[in-house]
Every structure is written in structure tokens, then in C-alpha cells.
Design a protein around this motif. Structure first.
Motif, short mmCIF file in Angstrom:
data_model
loop_
_atom_site.label_atom_id
_atom_site.label_comp_id
_atom_site.label_asym_id
_atom_site.label_seq_id
_atom_site.Cartn_x
_atom_site.Cartn_y
_atom_site.Cartn_z
N GLY A 182 0.80 -1.18 0.11
CA GLY A 182 -0.02 -0.08 -0.05
C GLY A 182 0.88 1.26 -0.01
O GLY A 182 0.55 2.16 -0.62
N ILE A 193 -6.09 5.03 -1.95
CA ILE A 193 -6.13 6.01 -0.87
C ILE A 193 -5.47 7.34 -1.39
O ILE A 193 -5.75 8.44 -1.27
CB ILE A 193 -5.29 5.19 0.40
CG1 ILE A 193 -6.18 4.17 0.97
CG2 ILE A 193 -4.91 6.21 1.24
CD1 ILE A 193 -5.40 3.54 1.81
N GLN A 234 -7.23 10.84 -1.34
CA GLN A 234 -6.77 11.33 -0.13
C GLN A 234 -7.05 13.00 -0.41
O GLN A 234 -7.51 13.83 0.66
CB GLN A 234 -5.46 11.27 0.07
CG GLN A 234 -4.63 12.22 1.00
CD GLN A 234 -3.30 12.38 0.56
OE1 GLN A 234 -2.59 11.34 0.19
NE2 GLN A 234 -2.71 13.62 1.05
N PRO A 240 -15.45 12.05 1.06
CA PRO A 240 -14.71 11.03 1.75
C PRO A 240 -14.85 9.55 1.46
O PRO A 240 -14.11 9.03 1.96
CB PRO A 240 -15.55 11.17 3.21
CG PRO A 240 -16.77 11.87 3.02
CD PRO A 240 -16.90 12.68 1.51
N PHE A 290 -11.70 7.62 -0.27
CA PHE A 290 -10.69 7.55 0.74
C PHE A 290 -11.35 6.63 1.81
O PHE A 290 -10.45 5.68 2.39
CB PHE A 290 -10.30 8.90 1.30
CG PHE A 290 -9.30 8.63 2.40
CD1 PHE A 290 -8.13 8.57 2.09
CD2 PHE A 290 -9.70 8.72 3.74
CE1 PHE A 290 -7.15 8.48 3.27
CE2 PHE A 290 -9.08 8.66 4.79
CZ PHE A 290 -7.68 8.54 4.48
N ALA A 348 -9.29 3.03 2.94
CA ALA A 348 -8.63 3.13 3.94
C ALA A 348 -9.31 2.09 4.97
O ALA A 348 -8.48 1.32 5.65
CB ALA A 348 -8.66 4.37 4.40
N LEU A 364 -8.28 -1.43 4.17
CA LEU A 364 -7.05 -1.77 4.46
C LEU A 364 -6.81 -2.02 6.06
O LEU A 364 -5.96 -2.90 6.27
CB LEU A 364 -6.20 -0.44 3.95
CG LEU A 364 -4.54 -0.88 4.10
CD1 LEU A 364 -3.94 -1.72 3.19
CD2 LEU A 364 -3.88 0.55 3.52
N VAL A 365 -7.49 -1.19 6.78
CA VAL A 365 -7.18 -1.12 8.26
C VAL A 365 -7.79 -2.49 8.63
O VAL A 365 -7.08 -3.27 9.47
CB VAL A 365 -7.88 0.10 8.92
CG1 VAL A 365 -7.97 -0.03 10.20
CG2 VAL A 365 -7.14 1.23 8.46
N ALA A 389 -2.40 -1.40 13.08
CA ALA A 389 -2.81 -1.70 11.55
C ALA A 389 -3.42 -0.65 10.82
O ALA A 389 -3.91 -0.72 9.63
CB ALA A 389 -4.20 -2.67 12.15
N PHE A 401 0.29 6.54 6.25
CA PHE A 401 -0.45 7.35 5.21
C PHE A 401 -1.96 7.53 5.21
O PHE A 401 -2.53 8.21 4.87
CB PHE A 401 -0.05 6.78 3.80
CG PHE A 401 -0.32 5.46 3.38
CD1 PHE A 401 0.63 4.59 3.54
CD2 PHE A 401 -1.56 5.08 2.94
CE1 PHE A 401 0.60 3.38 3.40
CE2 PHE A 401 -1.75 3.67 2.83
CZ PHE A 401 -0.81 2.75 2.62
N VAL A 402 -2.50 6.35 6.23
CA VAL A 402 -4.12 6.66 6.50
C VAL A 402 -4.06 7.37 7.69
O VAL A 402 -4.95 8.51 7.78
CB VAL A 402 -4.59 5.13 6.47
CG1 VAL A 402 -6.06 5.44 7.15
CG2 VAL A 402 -4.68 4.55 5.40
#
Lengths: 608, 270, 327
Positions: free
Chosen positions: B204, B224, B228, B235, B238, B242, B245-246, C143, C147-148
Motif C-alpha cells: 500500500g 488512498i 486523499q 470522503p 478514501f 482506508a 486496508l485497516v 493496523a 499514510f492513512v
């Protein structure tokens, strides 16, 4: 007047597991109470419950009264004013029980300062005085040492110094000598006695060894499965035990030989021939560890011979090179120096295929049955492994496994279990069965019962004795335990700092030792009979074995030798300059018994 | 075997993510490579469940496509790097001596080199697209695990049951297979699952800066980076990328931690 | 102690030379500065490009070994060569290193200290609500990639600014252009530093917290903590005086790993918060094919990681008397 009275104490862990079930004890001021029990009998849980140091998930009921004051149910803050002041404890393993990152002097001084308003300097002075009291030479200097820089015996002395720092009313000592050699154990028990006399504290001595209790305590309590089985004055209880359990425990702790020592038969062929064996470990230092900074002389030129059907015991303190010798033999390849021959074949000349074939005939039983069995394999698979590795078809191997399980006295159902579902004694039986699977001609035993409880130990010793009788193999037995030697060995070789100091028939070496070190080893073994134990004359060894990287010149035992200490300067020169060679104890009586000492003990002089 | 609650939660989360990534495109009304010239930067609607991007692409489908790439990279890189670590670590630990020293020096050298620099310099310039990117990442991620594997192999080699097998006459390959590898399995499983997270974040990050996945391929990193700039006003692009990914990294971290607890209850966090 | 440090230093020097050389060779072999010249409009004549590239020691037609020899000779004299457009690398390096250090150091220290404290605290209160919260946070934070995290913080900050009606949070650049000097200037700088510092600190915090909690749990039931309690220390002081220091010992090993993470975090933080530091320079230089700049950054990174390793070794030696004699 009792200082500590425990009544009806029960310790429960969360899922209904009871470690202690209604145990009780009383100790009077200045008295020594021995608490004897096997592992799992709840004796450590009892000690921790008295101290209030059990983990949070343990539930304690009953009553613990110190000088009449109830301790159970008090807060950590209240108890911390009692702990270390009125009630102190000596733990089993002094290496893990001392904080590794603080000097021992600081730790003792801290103990003083927790309970008394004294200056830093005064606390330090007290720490040095305490170290001196427990017999640490150069106390001023040793106070600045970290725990890892001291030997096991020294560390335990530090623990004792810490325990008596604030003149406690009661000291609880939990297996204070279990991690130590017999010679050092005798020293530490002596220090504990000195400490008791200096402070007048009552001592609760927890141990698995009735011999330790016999010489040391006034009264004894026997624990089994979380209960106090019986208690009473030491002479009475050890001589006339009132319960079958105590009786069994006592019998197991002084094993008597079941078969007579067979006379040595020199006409039999030699199974193992070791001559001038050397094993040095190089010590590296410097950047990238390139510079060799000397070597540890683990084994430094030893030789012995085992004949068919004979058992030779290799005896000595830890670090004397016994296990290294055994490993060198097991490697079946050319040693660094000297010669090893098995069944007449020099190991230096073996090819890879010969070596594998020879492995059938040389098998080993390790000390620790917990780590010597693969935890992820079932007993049946563990036992089948050597068979299939040497090409036995699976169907035959299965039948052989069943026979082996029966041979070592296990139930057929045990074969389906994993090692963790077995007790220590059962595991060691599996280890023995695995070693016997290929019907070896030579069995190497590395401290086979050292990790076992008293009763399991006696059973496994009995098993080994019977198996040896039945299968007729030769054995090399490595042990530090004279009791095991007396029970199993035909020949005894005594090792000290990489050398053999005495070798000969078991009854000769044990009954009439010629080397002062052998004598000290025999003396260090505590007897379970209080009258004998308290009356016999004993020779204590001072200090620790020499650093194997730089043994002293001349006789290596010189630094601890009680005999050398009594020699005149002229007589002592020989010991200081000349490395003693092995020679027959009584010339003309055959070469059976030899000793490496300039001033060996005369016949009869060493009789207890 | 008893699997800890954390591992179960991680596994469940991972399964949800996978089913979303695999099944989502089947039910989404728009494809990931379609461009809707009638809708630029729109909010959620029936046609575009999570709205559209600046260039009129469907956020939902595009992000799932990106997540697919990221998960693929994570899984492959983790398996490859852990495999590499197992082979190198076990070889170094079991052989000892010179082999050991050479291999561990190599590992130290790679640890010292900034892996981001190496990946950023190499990845865009080697032909072959995604597979090569994955290979580069795997080659830069094995060192720490290899060190752990080596240490464990060394201690296993000294253990009595391994010694016993050797002294019984069991051959070296069989000793490794039956007595060494099973004990490494737990360590490798834990590290592999934690490495999935590291690999996803690494890919990423590289893609975010433009050194990773190239167009027309998309990954969560590129999405992202794209979303961004307009995140304050729009929003959705993004946040969805995001968030996925998290969640993906969280899932594998939970799984790894949980596995560690389960394999080694004495040390677990619980 | 001095001898111990020297031994480690010698060990590291070899590794540093190898690592830096490898970084240069990699950059020189893979990057293509010629492309950047040839893309110019109007396209310069080839001979001109060649001459220019040779002058900067960037010519891919010179054998790699020769270029390396020239570069290594310069570096030994303390000169990192010139950038792609002819500026001296040294000057740029010095300026950007300052920017990066001012950005990264506060966050790193904050994150490390906070993580250690939080981890130790959670371990002592194991099983309670506080522990659960900390553990969950420490599991979630690692986690979230930098960049987030940075973008999220920016979004939150601008929301807060909008809601408050004042620009409380500012983050573009190191300071407001034309800001006064003195105390007010410092305050302005600190205000600009707040958000990036929090980003870096949070990124570090989770990792440290998780490890420290695990290590602290290990010593919670250690024999020596029990001994300390048996001597009359309360549970809390036994843990602080005897447990914490011992639990910090293995932590030093993580320090060198974490430094690698930090370098990576700096790249994104600088990129997102518009700081002209090393990380932003690296990303730009790789894109431009600026070999000398990339090599110089590689050199700084290698030395930084080794330095962190050395600091870790020294700390390890200081905390644990057992390793001082060995290694």
C-alpha cells in the motif's frame, strides 16, 4: 509457645483444583520443622500461602497465625510489613529468585532498608556483615557482584543472608538445596544452621529428601496429596513411621541393593574401552569472536573399561565432565584426543554405515524425561521410531512396541498417550523402553533418576536393576547420586574437573575410598536415619570446583582438599607442583582399585 | 486445538473481507473498469453504491478490485517470505558453522539496508508487474523471521528428544521432518499471518507513492492516494479504501496474535 | 563498558561499509538519470547529455565499477557528489536532515516512552477495563498505516478548525511564512509540529505498547519479583524496582527494528505534511533517477539504523550486567 501456627489450610486454584487440603503445622521459637513430601504434595503452595504470595487466582481458607496474629485475609500493604521482617523465605532456585540486574549487595541492603530507617551506608555495611556471616569469602568484594557471577552455592548463601537480614521470627526454606550438588548442599545446610543460631529464628525446611530433614530438624511433618499425613519428633517419626506412606517414602529414599555385586570377571571381553579421552571447548572472544581466548577442559584425558554385563558408574559434581564424556562416546567418531573403542572397534575408523549399524548396540537414556520425549508424538510412535529407523517392518514393530511397554511395566493403554499425559516415572520408563527397543549391548544412562520423585526414583532404579539382570547388557551410568551408585554399580569411576581421581570396584571405592574427594562425596550424602546422621563424623568440602578454563597447577583438587590443608609445607609441595598420576591403591592386590592422589587415605582411615 | 478468541475474531473478519472481495463484484451494478461519464464525483446512489470517483469510476467496485490486489499481495508475499525464512533459518541453525555465519551475515546486511529504498528503486524498474513486485517484497521481508527460526532450530537441535533420535540412528532428513519442523510450525504460522499485514501495508505504501502497482491495475494504496486529496469534501473513496486496508491488517494481526496465544499459552497476552 | 561499545562499533563498521556500497550500486544500476534529460523539450543533443552526465558521475555508459570507484573516493573525502541538476548533495543533505530530525525525534521519543509506560501499566492492571482498552488500542493502531493515520488526523483537525472557527491546528510547512522570530516564532513552529509529531508518536506507540505489555506480563510472575515481595516490598514497588528494568532488557532489541519503521514513517509523514525532509527527498529522487541523492539518503539510513542498533546495544549493556562481559 508457637511462633507460627497454621491450621486447616486449604488452597484452591480457580477450576476447583486443590493444592492443599486442610494442612496444619506449628513451629515453636528456635525450632526446626522439616516438611517432607514429593512434588505435587502441596508443600510449596503451603509455603506460599503462609507468605501470602500465591497468585491472585488462588483461594486460601483456614488460618495462619504468626505470634498469634492472623495473617490470612490481610492486604498486600499490611502483609508487606510482615514479610521480610518477621517472616522470611528462602526459595529453591537462587538464580531465578535473585533479580539479575541488581548486585547482591544492593538486594540485601534493600531488604534492610525496607523495614528499618537506616542510611544507605549502614545498610550496605549490614549487607557485607551478613554476607560474611553466611560464609562468603571476600564479602566486601562479593557484595558488588551480580547473581550470575556467583556459583549456585554462593547464590543460595545470598538468599539466606537476605532472609535473616531483619532477624525474622520464622524462616521458610523451600527446597533450598534441591538445585545444588550434594557437596554444596551440605555446605548450605550448615550455613542455614549458622543463620538459625545467629538469629534464633524458627525454620520451616521444606524438602523432598528425608535425609536432609534427618540431620537438621527437630520435628517432621510428612505431606502427601495436599494433606499432612503425620508429624512428630524427628527420631520417632523416621525410625517408627506411623503411616504406610511415610514408611514407603523412607524405604524409597535409602535404596538397598537387591542383587549382590558380582565379582569382576576380567576374562570377559570389553564392551567399551576409553583411553586418554580429551574434549576441550574453545572459548572465543573479541570482535566477530575470532580470537580464541583459551579452552574449557571439560574432559582432560580419562580412561576406563567396561566389560560385558558390567555396570560402571561415572560419579562427580556437576561440571566435572561426566555428561561430556558420555556425549563423546555417543558421537561414535574420532575424539579430540585419546581413543574410544566399542566392542573392540575404534570409533575413529568407522564409516557412516558402520556408525549407523553400531547405533543399534549403543543406546542412551537421558536425564530429563520431559525433554527427551518429543511432546508431539504418541508413546507407541516414540517406541517404534528406532525400530523403523533400522528397517523393521511396521507390523513387527507394533508387536515389539507392545512387548516393550510390558517390559518396562507400563499399561498397554499408555502406548496411545502423549508424553504430557504421563507422570515423570512413567515417562522415564518410556525413555528406557525406547533405549531397549533395539536390544543394545551397551546402555548409557545419563542421570536416569535425577529428575524423579523419591518413590518414582526407587521404582525406576528397581526396574533398571531387574532389566539389567534379565537382559545382561553392560551399562555406563552417569550420576552425581551416591545412592544410585551403591544400588546399581559394579565399578565406580570418580571424576573431578575433567579427570578421573579414583576408579575401582564399587564396594572398594564406596566402602574404603582412597581419594579425599571420594570421601567427601560419600560424606555429603545425608542419611535418613537421624541418629546416624547426627553422630557420624563428616568432612565438608570448602568452596567450589575450580574454573575448568584454568585449573590450578599440580593437583586440581588442591584448592578444596581437606587433606592438603593439614599437610606440612614440605609434604604439600608435591600437590602444588605435580599433577598426580593414577596408581594402584594397594600394590600387589591387582590393578582393580586405583587413585590419583599424592597422599591417599590409608585403609581403614576413611571408614565412617 | 483450542483457538483463542482473538484468533477466531481475526479469522472471522478475514473471511468476511474475502467474501466481500470475491462476491461483491458479482452483485455490484457497475464493473471496476467501467467509466460512467454521466457521474463524476457523486455520492452514493442505487447505481453507484458508494458513489463515483473524480473520473467517474464506481467506488465500490474499484475499491473491491484494489482490495483483491492487496490481499493477493499480502498472502503471496507472506507465504513466500515465511517459506524463505524457514528454509534459510533452518539451514543456518541446523548446519551451524560457516553456513550459519554466511547466511546470518546476509540477513544482517539486508536488515541494515533501508528496504523501502530498495523496493522503491527496484520494483518499478523490473519488468513483470505484480508478480515481480511481490517477489521483491518477499525478498526484503524474511530476515527477522529467519533469525527467529534459526534461534529456535539451534535450541531444538540441542534438545534431548532430538539428540535421542539422532543417537537412535534416525537419519538427518527424518530428524528434521519429525522432530524439528513440527516445533517450528507454530512460529511459522504466527509469523506468516503477521507478515500478511506487513506486506499489505508495504505494498500500500509503495503504491501510494507511485512505486508499486501501476495503472491500469489498482490497489488500496493507489486508491488512498487518489482519494486523499478530496477526502474533506468527498470522503467515500478514501474512507472505503482506508477502512478495508485497516480491517485487513487488523484481521491478520488478530489472527497472528491469537495463534501465538494458542500455541504458547504461557506467554500469551490474553 | 567502553571496550564493549568499541567491539560493537567494529562489528558495525564492516556492515555499514557493505550496506552503503550496496545501496549505491543498486541505485546506480537501476535508476536512469539519462531519461530525465532526454525527456526535456527541446531534446538536448546526445553529446551534451553525455558530457553533463559524465561530469556528474551519472553516465550509465561508464562501467558501474568505475562510477563506484569515483563515488566511493568522493565519499571517503566527505563529498556525496552532485544532484541531478548539479547542486551539491552535501548542502541539501544537511538542510533536509535537520528538517527530518526536528520532525521525527520528538514523535519517536514520545511514542517510545508513551508506549513503554502504557504497556507496563496495562500489564500490571491485567484483565481490567483499562488493560482491555489499551490492548485493543495497541492492536488497532499498528493496523493503521501512517499514510492513512496522517490523512485521518488532518481531516479531524480541519473539522476541529471549522467547528471552532479558529485555525487551531496548522500543519503545512515548518512555520507560517513571515512569522516573527523569538518566542512567538517558536510557538508557531511548535503548533506546526503538533500534528506530524502525533502521527509519528501514534505509529510507534502501538508497537512499543504491545511488546512492553507482553514482556511485563512475563516478569509479573517471575521468581525474583516474588522474592522482592517476600522481602517486604509491596507488589507495585516490587514490579517497579525489580520487574520493570528486567522487562526493558529485551525491549532494547526492538529498538533497532523500530528505527527502520521510523524511517519509513518519516517518508509518508513528510510527504503528507509537506515537509522538505529526507523522506520526501528520497521519494522525489527515486522518481527523478537522481543516483547520488538516493545513495546519500541510503548512506544516512544505513548509518541511522546501525546507530540505533548501537544505542540499543549500549542500553542493553547498561540495563543488563549479564551481557557486558560477553559479545
Amino acid at each position: 509457645m508457637s511462633v507460627l501456627r497454621v491450621t486447616d489450610l486449604t488452597v484452591r486454584y480457580a477450576p476447583g483444583v486443590r493444592a492443599v487440603q486442610g494442612a496444619g503445622l506449628t513451629v515453636a521459637a528456635g525450632e526446626v520443622l522439616g516438611v517432607v513430601g514429593e512434588s505435587g504434595s502441596g508443600k510449596t503452595a503451603l509455603a506460599l500461602a503462609v507468605m501470602g504470595l500465591l497468585p491472585d487466582d488462588a483461594r486460601v481458607t483456614g488460618s495462619v497465625r504468626l505470634r498469634g496474629r492472623e495473617l490470612l485475609g490481610r492486604s498486600d500493604a499490611e502483609l508487606s510489613r510482615v514479610r521480610g521482617k518477621d517472616l522470611a523465605m528462602v526459595f529453591q532456585d537462587p538464580l531465578s529468585a535473585l533479580t539479575p540486574v541488581h548486585t547482591v549487595g544492593d538486594q540485601i541492603a534493600e531488604t534492610v532498608r525496607i523495614h528499618a530507617r537506616v542510611s544507605r551506608a549502614a545498610a550496605r555495611a549490614r549487607a557485607v556483615a551478613l554476607l560474611d556471616l553466611v560464609g562468603i569469602p571476600g564479602a566486601q568484594r562479593r557484595a558488588r557482584a551480580y547473581p550470575h557471577e556467583l556459583s549456585g552455592g554462593m547464590r543460595q548463601r545470598v538468599m539466606i543472608a537476605m532472609a535473616i537480614a531483619n532477624d525474622p521470627a520464622v524462616v521458610i526454606a523451600d527446597e533450598p538445596t534441591a538445585a545444588l550438588d550434594a557437596t554444596v548442599q551440605a555446605q548450605v545446610l550448615d550455613v542455614l544452621r549458622v543463620a538459625k543460631e545467629a538469629t534464633g529464628a524458627a525454620i520451616v525446611l521444606i524438602t523432598h529428601d528425608p535425609g536432609v530433614v534427618a540431620g537438621f530438624s527437630d520435628r517432621v511433618m510428612v505431606m502427601h496429596a495436599g494433606r499432612s499425613v503425620e508429624s512428630g519428633p524427628v527420631e520417632e517419626l523416621l525410625r517408627r513411621p506411623g503411616t504406610p506412606y511415610t514408611n514407603e517414602l523412607l524405604r524409597a529414599s535409602s535404596p538397598a541393593r537387591e542383587s549382590p555385586v558380582p565379582p569382576s570377571r576380567p576374562e570377559r571381553p570389553a564392551v567399551l574401552d576409553v583411553d586418554g579421552l580429551v574434549r576441550h571447548h574453545a572459548l572465543y572472544k573479541g570482535p566477530l569472536r575470532l580470537r580464541q581466548a583459551g579452552s574449557v577442559r571439560a574432559v582432560d584425558g580419562i580412561g576406563f573399561r567396561i566389560r560385558e554385563g558390567e555396570t560402571l558408574a561415572l560419579v562427580g559434581e556437576s561440571g566435572s565432565g561426566k555428561t561430556t564424556t558420555l556425549m563423546e562416546i555417543l558421537r561414535l567418531s574420532r575424539p579430540q584426543g585419546g581413543r574410544v573403542a566399542l566392542f573392540g572397534r575404534d570409533t575413529a575408523t568407522l564409516r557412516a554405515s558402520d556408525r549407523k549399524a553400531l547405533r543399534r548396540d549403543v543406546q542412551v537414556v537421558f536425564q530429563d524425561p520431559f525433554s527427551s520425549l518429543n511432546p508431539r508424538m504418541r508413546v507407541a510412535d516414540i517406541l517404534a521410531e528406532p525400530l523403523t529407523a533400522h528397517g523393521m517392518p511396521t507390523s513387527r514393530a507394533r508387536a515389539r512396541v507392545e512387548a516393550l511397554v510390558e517390559l518396562v511395566g507400563l499399561e498397554p493403554a499408555h502406548a496411545r498417550r502423549y508424553p504430557h499425559a504421563l507422570s515423570g516415572g512413567q515417562r522415564q520408563r518410556v525413555g528406557i523402553a525406547r533405549a531397549l527397543a533395539l536390544e543394545p549391548r551397551l546402555l548409557l544412562l545419563d542421570e536416569p533418576v535425577a529428575a524423579l520423585d523419591v518413590i518414582a526414583r526407587a521404582e525406576v532404579l528397581g526396574l533398571l536393576e531387574r532389566l539389567r539382570e534379565r537382559l545382561g547388557m553392560a551399562c555406563l551410568l552417569v550420576t552425581h547420586d551416591i545412592g544410585v551408585v551403591r544400588r546399581l554399580a559394579d565399578q565406580v569411576a570418580v571424576m573431578y574437573a575433567g579427570r578421573l581421581v579414583e576408579i575401582g570396584p564399587a564396594d572398594g571405592v564406596c566402602g574404603d575410598p582412597a581419594h579425599p574427594y571420594t570421601r567427601a562425596l560419600l560424606d555429603a550424602v545425608p542419611l535418613a536415619d537421624p541418629c546416624l546422621e547426627q553422630r557420624r563424623p563428616r568432612v565438608f568440602l570448602r568452596g567450589d570446583p575450580p574454573d575448568p578454563a584454568s585449573p590450578p597447577a599440580g593437583c586440581r583438587f588442591r584448592s578444596r582438599c581437606p587433606r592438603y590443608a593439614m599437610l606440612t609445607a614440605a609434604e604439600g609441595v608435591l600437590c602444588e607442583e605435580d599433577d598426580p598420576e593414577s596408581r594402584p591403591v594397594r600394590p600387589g592386590e591387582g590393578a582393580g582399585h586405583s587413585v590419583a592422589c599424592h597422599h591417599p587415605l590409608a585403609e581403614g582411615e576413611s571408614a565412617p | 486445538m483450542w483457538v483463542s478468541r482473538r484468533a477466531a475474531a481475526g479469522l472471522l473478519l478475514l473471511a468476511l473481507l474475502f467474501s466481500l472481495v470475491l462476491l461483491g463484484p458479482l452483485v455490484s451494478p457497475s464493473g471496476w473498469d467501467e467509466t460512467d461519464f454521466a457521474a463524476f464525483h457523486e455520492g452514493p446512489s442505487a447505481r453507484h453504491w458508494l458513489g463515483t470517483t473524480q473520473s467517474g469510476r464506481d467506488v465500490f467496485a474499484l475499491t473491491l478490485r484494489g482490495a483483491r490486489t492487496s490481499l493477493l499481495v499480502g498472502l503471496f508475499v507472506a507465504v513466500a517470505s515465511t517459506g524463505l525464512a524457514a528454509v534459510i533459518g533452518a539451514a543456518a541453525g541446523y548446519a551451524g558453522g560457516r553456513v550459519d555465519r554466511v547466511l546470518m551475515w546476509g540477513a544482517d546486511l539486508l536488515l541494515v539496508l533501508p528496504s523501502f529504498l530498495v523496493a522503491a528503486v527496484l520494483a518499478p524498474r523490473l519488468p513483470g508487474g505484480l508478480p515481480v513486485l511481490m517477489a521483491v517484497l518477499a525478498a526484503l521481508m524474511w530476515m527477522v523471521t529467519a533469525r527467529a527460526v534459526r534461534a529456535m532450530t539451534v535450541s531444538l537441535r540441542r534438545r534431548e528428544h532430538v539428540l535421542a533420535a539422532r543417537f537412535l540412528g534416525v537419519g538427518a532428513p527424518r530428524v528434521v521432518a519429525r522432530h524439528v519442523l513440527p516445533h517450528l510450525a507454530s512460529l511459522l504460522a504466527v509469523d506468516a499471518s503477521l507478515n500478511v499485514g506487513v506486506a499489505i501495508v508495504a505494498e500500500g505504501g509503495l503504491s501510494y507513492l507511485g512505486f508499486g502497482v501501476r495503472p491500469p491495475d489498482v490497489s488500496l494504496g493507489t486508491l488512498i492516494a487518489e482519494g486523499q486529496g478530496t477526502a474533506a469534501a468527498h470522503p467515500w473513496p478514501f474512507a472505503f479504501a482506508a477502512g478495508l486496508l485497516v480491517l485487513a491488517v487488523l484481521a491478520v494481526n488478530l489472527l497472528g496474535d491469537g495463534l501465538r496465544d494458542a500455541f504458547d499459552p504461557a506467554r500469551g497476552g490474553r | 563498558m567502553a571496550a564493549f561499545v568499541l567491539r560493537r562499533l567494529a562489528n558495525h563498521l564492516v556492515l555499514a561499509v557493505l550496506g552503503v556500497s550496496l545501496a549505491y550500486l543498486l541505485a546506480a544500476a537501476a535508476l536512469d538519470p539519462r531519461a530525465a534529460y532526454e525527456d526535456r523539450t527541446p531534446r538536448p543533443p546526445e553529446a551534451v547529455v553525455d558530457a553533463r552526465l559524465t561530469a556528474l558521475n551519472l553516465n550509465d555508459r561508464t562501467p558501474l565499477a568505475d562510477r563506484y570507484r569515483i563515488w566511493a573516493g568522493d565519499v571517503l573525502r566527505g563529498d556525496f557528489g552532485r544532484t541531478w541538476d548539479g547542486e551539491p548533495v552535501n548542502a541539501e543533505l544537511g538542510r533536509r536532515l535537520g528538517v527530518s530530525l526536528r520532525l521525527v525525534l520528538p514523535g519517536a521519543v514520545l511514542g517510545c516512552a508513551g508506549g513503554l509506560l502504557l504497556g507496563a501499566w496495562a500489564a500490571v492492571r491485567r484483565g481490567r477495563t483499562a488493560d482491555r482498552l489499551v490492548t485493543f488500542g495497541a492492536c488497532l493502531l499498528p493496523a493503521v498505516p501512517v499514510f492513512v493515520l496522517a490523512v485521518l488526523l488532518q481531516m479531524l483537525a480541519s473539522r476541529a478548525n471549522d467547528a471552532l472557527g479558529v485555525r487551531v491546528f496548522v500543519w503545512v510547512g515548518e512555520s507560517t511564512p513571515g512569522a516573527p522570530g523569538g518566542v512567538a516564532g517558536l510557538a508557531d513552529r511548535a503548533r506546526h509540529l503538533l500534528l506530524p509529531t502525533v502521527t509519528i508518536a501514534l505509529a510507534q506507540l502501538g508497537v512499543y505498547c504491545r511488546y512492553q505489555r507482553g514482556l511485563m506480563l512475563d516478569v509479573l510472575h517471575a521468581d525474583f519479583v516474588r522474592t522482592a515481595r517476600a522481602r517486604g516490598l509491596r507488589r507495585r514497588s516490587a514490579l517497579l524496582r525489580h520487574g520493570l528494568r528486567t522487562a526493558l532488557v529485551p525491549m532494547t532489541t526492538y529498538l533497532s527494528y523500530a528505527s527502520g519503521l521510523l524511517v519509513l514513517g518519516a517518508v509518508f509523514t513528510e510527504e503528507i505534511f509537506g515537509r522538505h525532509g529526507m523522506g520526501e527527498w528520497l521519494a522525489g529522487s527515486v522518481a527523478r533517477g537522481d543516483v547520488n541523492a538516493v545513495a546519500a539518503i541510503g548512506c544516512v539510513a544505513v548509518c541511522g539504523v546501525l546507530l540505533a542498533g548501537l544505542v540499543a546495544d549500549v542500553l542493553h549493556g547498561a540495563l543488563d550486567p549479564r551481557v557486558r562481559g560477553a559479545a
